[in-house]
Every structure is written in structure tokens, then in C-alpha cells.
Design a protein around this motif. Structure first.
Motif, short mmCIF file in Angstrom:
data_model
loop_
_atom_site.label_atom_id
_atom_site.label_comp_id
_atom_site.label_asym_id
_atom_site.label_seq_id
_atom_site.Cartn_x
_atom_site.Cartn_y
_atom_site.Cartn_z
N SER A 284 1.35 -0.90 -0.27
CA SER A 284 -0.03 0.10 0.06
C SER A 284 1.22 1.17 -0.38
CB SER A 284 -0.67 0.16 1.10
OG SER A 284 -2.09 -0.51 0.92
N MET B 33 -0.35 -6.70 -8.42
CA MET B 33 -0.84 -6.60 -10.07
C MET B 33 0.15 -6.46 -10.72
SD MET B 33 -3.67 -4.96 -12.60
CE MET B 33 -5.18 -5.69 -12.09
N THR C 6 5.73 -0.47 4.21
CA THR C 6 5.25 0.17 5.50
C THR C 6 5.88 -0.69 6.32
OG1 THR C 6 3.57 -1.97 4.77
CG2 THR C 6 2.84 0.71 4.38
N ARG D 175 -0.64 1.83 -5.87
CA ARG D 175 0.53 3.18 -6.52
C ARG D 175 -0.02 4.77 -6.95
NH1 ARG D 175 2.59 1.45 -10.94
NH2 ARG D 175 1.85 -1.36 -10.29
N GLU E 235 10.46 3.96 -19.58
CA GLU E 235 10.86 4.52 -18.06
C GLU E 235 9.99 3.21 -17.60
OE1 GLU E 235 9.82 8.67 -17.79
OE2 GLU E 235 7.90 8.56 -19.68
N LEU F 285 3.57 8.32 -15.28
CA LEU F 285 4.38 7.75 -15.99
C LEU F 285 4.39 6.49 -16.13
CD1 LEU F 285 7.28 7.87 -13.04
CD2 LEU F 285 7.58 8.96 -14.91
N MET F 286 2.52 5.95 -16.55
CA MET F 286 2.58 5.13 -17.23
C MET F 286 1.37 5.65 -18.38
SD MET F 286 1.65 1.88 -14.67
CE MET F 286 2.11 0.81 -15.81
N PHE G 204 -3.45 4.54 2.14
CA PHE G 204 -4.14 4.35 3.55
C PHE G 204 -5.73 4.38 4.01
CE2 PHE G 204 0.57 4.31 3.19
CZ PHE G 204 0.79 2.83 3.39
N LEU H 285 -1.24 -5.57 -15.54
CA LEU H 285 -1.67 -4.22 -15.07
C LEU H 285 -2.16 -3.41 -17.29
CD1 LEU H 285 0.73 -2.39 -12.52
CD2 LEU H 285 0.38 -1.58 -14.63
N VAL I 288 8.09 1.08 -18.46
CA VAL I 288 7.26 0.78 -19.20
C VAL I 288 7.45 1.56 -20.28
CG1 VAL I 288 5.51 0.22 -17.56
CG2 VAL I 288 5.95 2.44 -17.77
N ASP J 128 3.62 7.83 -10.40
CA ASP J 128 4.02 6.45 -10.81
C ASP J 128 2.62 6.20 -12.40
OD1 ASP J 128 6.17 5.73 -9.19
OD2 ASP J 128 5.42 5.07 -8.51
N ALA J 129 1.71 6.64 -11.55
CA ALA J 129 0.74 6.35 -12.32
C ALA J 129 0.89 6.89 -13.49
CB ALA J 129 -1.02 6.72 -12.10
N SER K 251 8.64 2.94 -13.90
CA SER K 251 7.23 3.34 -12.93
C SER K 251 7.57 2.47 -11.50
CB SER K 251 6.08 3.28 -13.67
OG SER K 251 5.05 3.04 -12.42
N GLY K 252 6.96 3.45 -10.90
CA GLY K 252 6.74 2.39 -9.23
C GLY K 252 7.86 2.00 -8.51
#
Lengths: 208, 325
Positions: free
Chosen positions: A27, A113, B26, A147, B216, A154-155, A30, A118, B99, A151-152, B218-219
């Protein structure tokens, strides 16, 4: 290399009601079950995030980032849903009132995912451009959000390209010219029915 | 345990020690059960692995290695380690999803049939027109690399260990009190380039003639993980022998030891006895034998006062040094 500051930890406690927030694996945003809000850690504090709950039938909610976008290609600029439909070669009828609306990119925000799923989920929803009906409330079961908005975003270009036909993608000059610009992103929760390992959205005939 | 007593980051709620898992953003405080979000400066989280061996344990691990490694027994039994430093060696770990798109041109082969001079049907392969295709990519990235030159320590990677064991959050000042903390000399940007370069290379199909891609990350989850290693050393014949011991599992990572020495009493004694015997028989025989002996030394390139002295007085020959890692 200059010495960087150390690791930071932020207690996941709802700033509104003081309840402990659940920290599901992967996560980054939250939910607070008590006061029905979403919280995202930024710097050294928790910042509130809005969640749009979409109407529909389903026992579990999957979160997506929604980005209004425009695309510049060698062939010109695409700024409306109607133009985007033409770019993808989608000949299905579109309601006249939606023709001029900004197109929306759907980028899965759910944690854990696999990359290919994704891409598939984002591609299918963006291609379908469904009519979104919101409802009040907060999802009782929301899959972990893994995400963040950055980051999103970037996709975005990759998901948009995935919605185009193979003929366009074979053209190197076209690929080089594609530039996707996204607006401010918003989180939405879409209800899905659980079918074993898969999730099904009956109304949109969508399985992820 | 109070936060000041351990080297890591403590829980901001109760001060209890925290454990982290690599790649997880976390953690849960074991003492007060508060969930915590983990962030790092400039997106880089810094962790360290706690040592399970103290200095005495590291020395014992080195001695156990000596017992089985062909090191001189006399050296092994009398060996006295001098000091010992706990070093925290930095490694980069990068995870994420690459990606983007890739366009490529591949060679094609066409199989065609033809009739030979005897009228028999034969097949041959011919180069066809290059085939152009493109793909939309979403590939997992997992990359690990030492953050500085760690060749003197014999530790190449920590990928498996760091993903299995519990990590502690780095508080530099506290960690520096426990050992020497190495600074990374490789920048984060270089790690990103290396990881993406490796991914491009590995994911490129064979027979590709030309390609272009835009990827690129991502994450991105970028972590700097410090791994503990004991640096031991001992003196022997005015020479310093370094020994590196893994402070987590006691494995000897790198070391150099004096080899097993051989005593060569027989050779000088036999020479002297033979020469004396020859001279006692006849002076000429003695001279001939001496000439033959010098000839043998010459063939070995040792006709010098040093060579002759070595042959007669070097009774203990040091063995070849044993190197590990």
C-alpha cells in the motif's frame, strides 16, 4: 557523495479521527474505515486524497487513477473523446454529448498486480471509455492501493499506446511523435464481482 | 530497548526497535502494533543488516576456515588476530516496472524449393525482407549492485540475503558508532541507467537488426542496504594478512594466509655427505663432483653466493600463500 538524511517513518494514524490505518502489503495510500477517507504519506505527514466511488454491482472495489489527457502525434492533436475514438479506430457509436468531452486514461492503482495485467486492465478500460456514474459512500472492501499519482502518470503514454492498433505502432515516425499530456489525476473505486481468481464487471463486459 | 541502544530507527510512537522488509513501504512496530509508512530522502530508503557475529565469533569463523584450508598448522595454531573492524558495505537495490515501447527490425528467412540439375526437388533458405514490429512493454525490474568498489572485501552481491532477512532503518550517526560505514560512490542515477541498460539488453529478441525504444521506470523503489563484514588481520613475518568474514553468516569472504612450509633437511645434508665422500676417495673425484653440483645449480640459475647459501642454509621453505575469495 554528500550524506543524505536517514530513513523516515510516519505513524499510520488517521489525522481526522485518530484510528489506526491498516497497512496492507504494497500500500502507498491508506483508507480510514472509521471516517471514510484516504491518506497518503508525503514528506513527514499524511495528506488527504479524494476517492470517487463509482456505481455498479460488485463485492470488491478496485482503484484506478483517472487522468484527462491529450495526445500530440505526427497527424495532429487529439483533445476530445471523439478524436481519441477515431485515433484508436473505434467505430462504435458515441453519444453526441460525449464527443467533445476530454478523454480519460484509466491506470490501475491496485497493489501487487503483475505488469502484463496492469497494462491489460488499463488498456481495456481506456478503450471502452465507459460512462462513469458516481455514488455517495465509501467502499466496504477496497483492494490495497499500491500506485501513487506520479507513478501512474509515468504509465500514461504506455497505456495510451497499448490502445492503438498495430498498424500505427509499426510506424516508427508515429511512435517517436507521440506525446501524451495528462491533467490532474483522480482516484476512483470501481466495483467488481469476484469470479475465483478473476474480477468481472458485468455492465462493461470487462474481466481482469 | 530504548532507541539509543540499537543502531537503527526506532518507532516514533513508543521508541521500540523496528524491522523492515526490502521492497515494502510499510512496517509494523512489534511493541505498540502501530503501522508505519516508510519514506526515504529523495525516494531512497536506507537500511542495514544487523551483524549476528561479534568480533570473537568472527575470529572463530576465520580459525575454522584455517583448519580446513591447507594453511600451515604452526601458523594456524599460533595465529593471533590484531584488532578487527566491523564494516558496513553499501549495496544498491532497485525495483520497479519498466514501461514504454520498442520498435524493431528483424532478419527473416524464406525457405524456397528449387529443381537441381538432376531434376530433384531441393530446399534452400534465403534472406527475406526485414520484418518490422513494435511492442508495448511492461517489464518487472529487479537490480542489485555494489554502491562502491568492494573487491577487497570479496562480497559481490546480497540479493538473496537482503530479501529474506529483516532489515533495520539506517540512522547514520548511530550506525557509525558501531562500525565503519562506507559511502556509496555510485550515484542513484547510474544505478537506474545500469538497470535499464541490462533490461534492454536482456529483453531484446535475437536476430534484431535495428531497434529503438523508450522506456520509463514506474513504481521505483530504490534502496541502499548496508551489509556487515568483519575486517580482521594478522601479522606474520612482518607481513599483514587481511581476512574478511561475513558478519551475518560467518562465511570467510576473502583472505590470504601463509602456506604450509616444508623442511628440506635431506637436500643440503645429502650434498655435503656426497662431496665429503668423493673428496675422501680421491681429490679429483671430489673436484668432478663439485663441478657437477655447480653445473646443476647453473641449470637452475642459482650459481651465486646467494643461490649456494640458499641451497645449504635455507632449511625451511615457505609454502605458497593460500588465497580465498
Amino acid at each position: 557523495m554528500a550524506r543524505e538524511p536517514d530513513l523516515r517513518v510516519i505513524p499510520l494514524i488517521c489525522p481526522d479521527c485518530g484510528a489506526r490505518l491498516p497497512a496492507e502489503e504494497g500500500s502507498v495510500i491508506f483508507p480510514c474505515g472509521e471516517c471514510a477517507l484516504l491518506w497518503e504519506p508525503r514528506e513527514e505527514a499524511l495528506v488527504r486524497r479524494e476517492l470517487r466511488l463509482l456505481a455498479g454491482e460488485g463485492s470488491v472495489h478496485v482503484s484506478f487513477w483517472l487522468f484527462p489527457f491529450r495526445v500530440t502525434t505526427a497527424g495532429g492533436e487529439v483533445t476530445t473523446l471523439g478524436e481519441y475514438r477515431r485515433l484508436t479506430g473505434n467505430s462504435n457509436r458515441l453519444e453526441p454529448e460525449r464527443q467533445g468531452m476530454p478523454p480519460l486514461l484509466f491506470i490501475p492503482a491496485v497493489a501487487g498486480m503483475p505488469p502484463h495485467l496492469l497494462l491489460r486492465a488499463g488498456r481495456l478500460l481506456t478503450l471502452r471509455s465507459p460512462v462513469l456514474t458516481s455514488r455517495r459512500g465509501f467502499p466496504s472492501r477496497l483492494m490495497a492501493i499500491g500506485r501513487g499519482e506520479r507513478d501512474a502518470a509515468l504509465m500514461a503514454q504506455t497505456i495510451l499506446l497499448a490502445t492503438l492498433g498495430p498498424e500505427r505502432l509499426r510506424n516508427l515516425s508515429f511512435l517517436r511523435s507521440v506525446k501524451v499530456t495528462v491533467g490532474e489525476g483522480g482516484l476512483c473505486a470501481i466495483p467488481f464481482l469476484e469470479r475465483g481468481e478473476r474480477l468481472l464487471h458485468g455492465e462493461w463486459s470487462l474481466e481482469i | 530497548m530504548a532507541a539509543a541502544e540499537f543502531g537503527g530507527i526506532g518507532c516514533p510512537q513508543c521508541g521500540g526497535p523496528l524491522n523492515f522488509r526490502e521492497g515494502s513501504l510499510t512496517t509494523l512496530c512489534g511493541a505498540c502494533r502501530t503501522a508505519l509508512a516508510v519514506t526515504g530522502s529523495a525516494g531512497i530508503t536506507r537500511y542495514y543488516l544487523e551483524e549476528t557475529l561479534d568480533l570473537a565469533g568472527a575470529r572463530s569463523a576465520a580459525r575454522r576456515f584455517l583448519a580446513t584450508a591447507g594453511v600451515d598448522d604452526a601458523v594456524a595454531s599460533r595465529l593471533r588476530f590484531q584488532g578487527g573492524e566491523l564494516c558496513f558495505l553499501p549495496f544498491w537495490r532497485l525495483r520497479g516496472i519498466a514501461v514504454g515501447w520498442r520498435w524493431l527490425e528483424r532478419e527473416t528467412v524464406i525457405e524456397e524449393e528449387y529443381l537441381d540439375e538432376q531434376g530433384m526437388t531441393r530446399r534452400r533458405e534465403q534472406k527475406g525482407l526485414p520484418e518490422q514490429q513494435s511492442e508495448i512493454l511492461a517489464l518487472p525490474v529487479e537490480y542489485s549492485s555494489p554502491a562502491c568498489d568492494l573487491s577487497p572485501y570479496g562480497l559481490a552481491g546480497i540479493a538473496t540475503v537482503s530479501s529474506v532477512l529483516a532489515l533495520k532503518g539506517v540512522s547514520f550517526e548511530r550506525l557509525a558508532r558501531r562500525g565503519i560505514v562506507f559511502d556509496p560512490t555510485k550515484e542513484a542515477e547510474q544505478i537506474r541507467r545500469e538497470a535499464m541498460g541490462l533490461l534492454r539488453e536482456r529483453s531484446l529478441p535475437k536476430e534484431t537488426v535495428r531497434h529503438e525504444e523508450r522506456l520509463e521506470l514506474s513504481g521505483e523503489q530504490l534502496a541502499l542496504i548496508y551489509y556487515p563484514v568483519w575486517k580482521l588481520g594478522f601479522l606474520r613475518d612482518e607481513r599483514l594478512y587481511p581476512v574478511m568474514v561475513d558478519a551475518v553468516n560467518g562465511r570467510l569472504l576473502k583472505g590470504r594466509f601463509p602456506g604450509r612450509a616444508t623442511v628440506r633437511l635431506a637436500s643440503p645434508l645429502a650434498t655435503v655427505t656426497l662431496l665429503l665422500f668423493a673428496f675422501s676417495l680421491q681429490v679429483t673425484a671430489g673436484i668432478v663432483l663439485t663441478a657437477l653440483f655447480l653445473g646443476w645449480l647453473a641449470s637452475r640459475g642459482e650459481v651465486s653466493s646467494a643461490g649456494i647459501a640458499r641451497h645449504f642454509f635455507l632449511l625451511v621453505v615457505p609454502g605458497k600463500e593460500v588465497e580465498h575469495g
